[in-house]
Design a protein around this motif. Sequence first.
Motif, PDB file in Angstrom:
ATOM      1  N   ARG A 235       0.831  -1.212   0.000  1.00 56.07           N
ATOM      2  CA  ARG A 235       0.000   0.000   0.000  1.00 56.07           C
ATOM      3  C   ARG A 235       0.861   1.255   0.000  1.00 56.07           C
ATOM      4  NH1 ARG A 235      -1.389   3.762  -0.997  1.00 56.07           N
ATOM      5  NH2 ARG A 235      -3.194   5.059  -0.453  1.00 56.07           N
ATOM      6  N   ILE A 236       1.901   1.272   0.783  1.00 56.79           N
ATOM      7  CA  ILE A 236       2.772   2.452   0.851  1.00 56.79           C
ATOM      8  C   ILE A 236       3.507   2.664  -0.460  1.00 56.79           C
ATOM      9  CG2 ILE A 236       4.806   3.410   2.031  1.00 56.79           C
ATOM     10  CD1 ILE A 236       3.805   1.793   4.534  1.00 56.79           C
ATOM     11  N   ARG A 237       3.820   1.566  -1.150  1.00 58.87           N
ATOM     12  CA  ARG A 237       4.550   1.649  -2.408  1.00 58.87           C
ATOM     13  C   ARG A 237       3.774   2.403  -3.492  1.00 58.87           C
ATOM     14  NH1 ARG A 237       5.844  -3.917  -3.631  1.00 58.87           N
ATOM     15  NH2 ARG A 237       7.581  -3.773  -2.161  1.00 58.87           N
ATOM     16  N   ARG A 238       2.460   2.419  -3.396  1.00 56.83           N
ATOM     17  CA  ARG A 238       1.667   3.156  -4.389  1.00 56.83           C
ATOM     18  C   ARG A 238       2.027   4.639  -4.385  1.00 56.83           C
ATOM     19  NH1 ARG A 238      -4.257   0.800  -2.671  1.00 56.83           N
ATOM     20  NH2 ARG A 238      -3.751  -1.426  -2.845  1.00 56.83           N
ATOM     21  N   ALA A 239       2.273   5.174  -3.198  1.00 54.86           N
ATOM     22  CA  ALA A 239       2.644   6.586  -3.092  1.00 54.86           C
ATOM     23  C   ALA A 239       4.155   6.798  -3.156  1.00 54.86           C
ATOM     24  CB  ALA A 239       2.093   7.173  -1.800  1.00 54.86           C
ATOM     25  N   HIS A 240       4.918   5.748  -2.799  1.00 52.74           N
ATOM     26  CA  HIS A 240       6.378   5.847  -2.751  1.00 52.74           C
ATOM     27  C   HIS A 240       6.968   4.624  -3.464  1.00 52.74           C
ATOM     28  CE1 HIS A 240       6.067   9.118   0.224  1.00 52.74           C
ATOM     29  NE2 HIS A 240       5.091   8.399   0.756  1.00 52.74           N
ATOM     30  N   PRO A 241       7.076   4.669  -4.798  1.00 49.84           N
ATOM     31  CA  PRO A 241       7.502   3.494  -5.565  1.00 49.84           C
ATOM     32  C   PRO A 241       8.876   2.956  -5.196  1.00 49.84           C
ATOM     33  CG  PRO A 241       6.542   5.162  -7.009  1.00 49.84           C
ATOM     34  CD  PRO A 241       6.697   5.799  -5.664  1.00 49.84           C
ATOM     35  N   MET A 253       5.383   8.359   6.469  1.00 54.17           N
ATOM     36  CA  MET A 253       4.797   7.587   5.364  1.00 54.17           C
ATOM     37  C   MET A 253       3.694   6.676   5.868  1.00 54.17           C
ATOM     38  SD  MET A 253       8.030   6.260   3.117  1.00 54.17           S
ATOM     39  CE  MET A 253       9.264   7.350   2.412  1.00 54.17           C
ATOM     40  N   ALA A 256       0.507   8.503   6.898  1.00 56.54           N
ATOM     41  CA  ALA A 256      -0.277   9.016   5.771  1.00 56.54           C
ATOM     42  C   ALA A 256      -1.275   7.995   5.233  1.00 56.54           C
ATOM     43  CB  ALA A 256       0.657   9.477   4.660  1.00 56.54           C
ATOM     44  N   VAL A 257      -1.020   6.706   5.463  1.00 58.09           N
ATOM     45  CA  VAL A 257      -1.931   5.673   4.943  1.00 58.09           C
ATOM     46  C   VAL A 257      -2.682   4.960   6.056  1.00 58.09           C
ATOM     47  CG1 VAL A 257      -0.521   5.320   2.881  1.00 58.09           C
ATOM     48  CG2 VAL A 257      -0.103   3.916   4.909  1.00 58.09           C
ATOM     49  N   GLU A 260      -6.188   3.866   5.441  1.00 53.85           N
ATOM     50  CA  GLU A 260      -6.371   2.912   4.349  1.00 53.85           C
ATOM     51  C   GLU A 260      -5.922   1.504   4.725  1.00 53.85           C
ATOM     52  OE1 GLU A 260      -4.648   4.524   0.725  1.00 53.85           O
ATOM     53  OE2 GLU A 260      -4.716   6.520   1.635  1.00 53.85           O
TER      54      GLU A 260
END
Length: 391
Positions: A235-241, A253, A256-257, A260
């Motif tokens: 899930r975090i990777r969606r905003a921080h690839p 980080m 922020a999610v 979700e």
Amino acid sequence: MPESQAERIRKTFTARFGREPMLVRSPGRVNLIGEHTDYNEGFVLPAAVDRAVIFAVAPRDGRQVRLLAADLGEECAVSLDRLPKPRRGWADYPVGVLEGLRRARPRLGGFDCAFGGDIPVGAGMSSSAAVEAGLAYALDALFELGLAPLELVKLAQRAENEYVGVRCGIMDQYTNIFARNGQVLRLDCRTLAAEHYPFPSNKLRVVLCDTGVRHALGASEYNVRRAQCEEGVQRIRRAHPAVRSLRDVTPDMLAAVRRELDPVVWRRCAYVIAENARLLAGCEDLRRGDFAVFGERMGQSHAGLRDEYEVSCPELDRLVAIAWTDPAVLGARMMGGGFGGCTVNLVRADGVAAFAERVRRTYRPPDGGPAKVYACRIEGGTRVIARPPVL
């Protein structure tokens, strides 16, 4: 004076095989802080201890290998040309090493080996890695195979992963080979870079207290925790690839999610991120000699494992609570995967005997026997301790 472990194993070897062996000492290990961080590409802080497996080895003609487990009084003979499949017994650990060594160094020859020691099985000191890495080191020295230390580490890990069938990380085998006397080792589980920090064994002891509990739940829940961490990373990777693992995730980080993520997944991730930060700060405590603050971080680690990662159990919590009532204790937490096993305690050297007595007096394992307490010194990694005389 009682007979040393090394002398006991040497005599066992000479009585069975009729000649003098080379002796190798392979230590057990503890982990002071950094639990469930390894598979998240984080940091761990292990050290080798003064409990060890002793190997007595000598070459023999041909391709046969004879292995004698001295503490069990059992022997196994195998051929390097046709190693057996895993049998789910003690011989799998050394034979797994032979499987890797014969591929890496085909000139490996036949040999006789007796081994045994005083690492308690199931107490979390990694007796399996001591057997695997210790035998790899001994054979490399005996046959002058020329393997680099990191090659020995990876070979021993593969023996457990691929032959024995246990998906362990690399911490145990790495510590076995690279540990230094009087120092703990900060291992970066992503890069395998390591740094050593001082540990004054003249002032402090690491003491393990065994709950006497071995929960089968541990293996299945371990896999659940790994999946939960990966869910958070995805899930975090969606905003921080660029994020590869929880190692790369900052508290901001994760915050922020938070809405979700499943609340349980969020707690798992929050623990891992905090544990890595605790470990890095704890290394600076050790560098400054501030062992009281380091011990407080051990307590915070246990609280996170209990409340956020949820891998403790009532017996572990009970032993940690007992430890904190002792004035000689600077730190206490559960050690290992959880749901049983041991606590690891940082204890002033002059208070170890009283602490051990307190634990035995106030904690009763499920089997009703006395609590098992293991006081340890921090020592170096695997090494040759004796060679046979040259005739």
